[in-house]
Design an enzyme around this catalytic site. Structure first.
Site, PDB file in Angstrom:
ATOM      1  N   ASP A  66      -0.116  -9.679  -7.716  1.00  0.00           N
ATOM      2  CA  ASP A  66      -1.360  -8.686  -7.481  1.00  0.00           C
ATOM      3  C   ASP A  66      -1.655  -7.898  -8.485  1.00  0.00           C
ATOM      4  O   ASP A  66      -0.846  -7.767  -9.516  1.00  0.00           O
ATOM      5  CB  ASP A  66      -0.976  -7.751  -6.239  1.00  0.00           C
ATOM      6  CG  ASP A  66       0.618  -7.286  -6.460  1.00  0.00           C
ATOM      7  OD1 ASP A  66       1.181  -7.256  -7.457  1.00  0.00           O
ATOM      8  OD2 ASP A  66       1.131  -6.642  -5.297  1.00  0.00           O
ATOM      9  N   ASN A 134       6.008   0.431   3.913  1.00  0.00           N
ATOM     10  CA  ASN A 134       5.557   0.357   5.088  1.00  0.00           C
ATOM     11  C   ASN A 134       5.464  -1.272   5.324  1.00  0.00           C
ATOM     12  O   ASN A 134       4.796  -1.629   6.289  1.00  0.00           O
ATOM     13  CB  ASN A 134       3.902   0.717   4.868  1.00  0.00           C
ATOM     14  CG  ASN A 134       3.237   0.013   3.799  1.00  0.00           C
ATOM     15  OD1 ASN A 134       3.872  -0.923   3.168  1.00  0.00           O
ATOM     16  ND2 ASN A 134       2.053   0.383   3.540  1.00  0.00           N
ATOM     17  N   HIS A 136       4.665  -3.858   3.278  1.00  0.00           N
ATOM     18  CA  HIS A 136       3.786  -4.743   2.565  1.00  0.00           C
ATOM     19  C   HIS A 136       4.249  -5.592   1.758  1.00  0.00           C
ATOM     20  O   HIS A 136       5.491  -5.306   1.248  1.00  0.00           O
ATOM     21  CB  HIS A 136       2.681  -3.981   1.920  1.00  0.00           C
ATOM     22  CG  HIS A 136       3.052  -3.144   0.699  1.00  0.00           C
ATOM     23  ND1 HIS A 136       2.183  -2.014   0.137  1.00  0.00           N
ATOM     24  CD2 HIS A 136       4.102  -3.598  -0.522  1.00  0.00           C
ATOM     25  CE1 HIS A 136       3.110  -1.701  -0.676  1.00  0.00           C
ATOM     26  NE2 HIS A 136       4.024  -2.476  -1.502  1.00  0.00           N
ATOM     27  N   GLU A 141      -1.275  -5.187   3.095  1.00  0.00           N
ATOM     28  CA  GLU A 141      -1.017  -4.037   3.864  1.00  0.00           C
ATOM     29  C   GLU A 141      -0.921  -4.087   5.500  1.00  0.00           C
ATOM     30  O   GLU A 141      -1.690  -5.051   5.851  1.00  0.00           O
ATOM     31  CB  GLU A 141      -1.983  -2.918   3.276  1.00  0.00           C
ATOM     32  CG  GLU A 141      -2.101  -2.372   2.220  1.00  0.00           C
ATOM     33  CD  GLU A 141      -0.952  -1.351   1.713  1.00  0.00           C
ATOM     34  OE1 GLU A 141       0.063  -1.618   2.155  1.00  0.00           O
ATOM     35  OE2 GLU A 141      -1.396  -0.429   0.863  1.00  0.00           O
TER      36      GLU A 141
HETATM   37  C1  GLP Z   1       4.627  -2.676  -5.103  1.00  0.00           C
HETATM   38  C2  GLP Z   1       3.967  -4.158  -5.151  1.00  0.00           C
HETATM   39  C3  GLP Z   1       4.972  -4.995  -4.216  1.00  0.00           C
HETATM   40  C4  GLP Z   1       6.265  -4.321  -4.281  1.00  0.00           C
HETATM   41  C5  GLP Z   1       6.349  -3.073  -3.632  1.00  0.00           C
HETATM   42  C6  GLP Z   1       7.952  -2.265  -3.703  1.00  0.00           C
HETATM   43  O1  GLP Z   1       3.388  -1.863  -4.952  1.00  0.00           O
HETATM   44  N1  GLP Z   1       2.624  -4.423  -4.922  1.00  0.00           N
HETATM   45  O2  GLP Z   1       4.760  -6.335  -4.740  1.00  0.00           O
HETATM   46  O3  GLP Z   1       7.281  -5.321  -3.546  1.00  0.00           O
HETATM   47  O4  GLP Z   1       5.407  -2.171  -4.148  1.00  0.00           O
HETATM   48  O5  GLP Z   1       7.929  -1.863  -4.853  1.00  0.00           O
HETATM   49  P1  GLP Z   1       9.434  -1.125  -5.207  1.00  0.00           P
HETATM   50  O6  GLP Z   1      10.195  -2.311  -5.745  1.00  0.00           O
HETATM   51  O7  GLP Z   1       9.092  -0.322  -6.474  1.00  0.00           O
HETATM   52  O8  GLP Z   1      10.111  -0.222  -4.153  1.00  0.00           O
END
Ligand code: GLP
Length: 244
Positions: A66, A134, A136, A141
């Site tokens: 992404d 959440n 995702h 989402e």
């Molecule tokens: C981000 C990404 C996800 C990631 C998630 C968790 O926004 N789009 O691919 O897995 O949030 O982030 P973190 O590892 O910092 O908790």
């Protein structure tokens, strides 16, 4: 689904990097699906370390999940920059190719189609995932539907608040992102989802200890035949059962 629980994130990252090495060595044209977020960092440390120890990644292609809409590759908070700083610039030698969706593409619909074409040309052998608070995956989402293909998604208030720490405040977080769809994630031959820390314990239990629901996007991974959860003890604490 295999569940592997480690005492700390660093050890978990070393394990995930060993799985990536297995993938790289077992394919003529290995493709790694990569993710951003703090969870991926111990994995990138270990993978960069493996390349310094002799792992050859020169035939490996990487595709990311992404990118934020509106951010160019040089923006300090872009996922392009994240990948460059935390992995690409630290490799002993570069990957054959690395792809991320372009958040600043002039025509986002065309960019989504072009990215799906890249995914079609490079079927993912190993997809590395984190999980949002959440539920995702990528930026798919929670909602009534999950999209199959690469698409533009409005980021939820939860996600913008969660990522505010990188931007100063939630208002500065882009309102939209480009993300690959759940079908593309589920098409990966093998999936490794990592989660660390007590804050992730609830969502890990909801995603993998309960029913499959579009309201918890990561729960769709229960439908995949080769998923490994790589957790630390605190993130695994609320799962109903442990083991394989
Ligand atoms: C981000 C990404 C996800 C990631 C998630 C968790 O926004 N789009 O691919 O897995 O949030 O982030 P973190 O590892 O910092 O908790």
């Amino acid at each position: 689904m295999r569940i592997r629980v480690f005492s700390c994130a660093r050890e978990a990252g070393v394990y995930a990097a060993a799985l990536a090495e297995q993938t790289i060595l077992s394919s003529e044209h290995p493709v790694l699906g990569l993710s951003t977020g703090s969870t991926a960092l111990p994995f990138y440390d270990a993978l960069a370390g493996l390349t310094a120890s002799g792992l050859d990644v020169s035939r490996t292609v990487t595709v990311n999940l992404d990118e934020y809409v509106g951010l160019g590759a040089d923006h300090p908070q872009s996922f392009h920059r994240f990948m460059h700083e935390h992995l690409f610039a630290r490799l002993a030698e570069p990957f054959a190719e690395s792809h991320l969706p372009r958040g600043d593409a002039p025509d986002l619909a065309a960019e989504c189609r072009a990215y799906d074409e890249i995914l079609r040309r490079h079927p993912i052998d190993l997809q590395i995932l984190g999980i949002g608070l959440n539920g995702h995956i990528g930026f798919n989402e929670p909602g009534h539907v999950l999209h199959s293909a690469t698409h533009v998604v409005p980021l939820s208030g939860d996600t913008r608040r969660q990522n505010a720490r990188f931007f100063g405040d939630a208002q500065a977080v882009p309102s939209h992102a480009l993300t690959i769809g759940v079908q593309s994630i589920l098409a990966a031959r093998r999936i490794v989802l990592m989660a660390f820390g007590a804050a992730k314990a609830d969502i890990v239990a909801r995603a993998f200890g309960g029913e499959v629901s579009t309201e918890v996007p990561a729960s769709v991974l229960q439908l995949h035949r080769d998923v490994t959860l790589v957790l630390d003890e605190t993130a695994a604490a609320r799962l109903p059962r442990r083991g394989c």
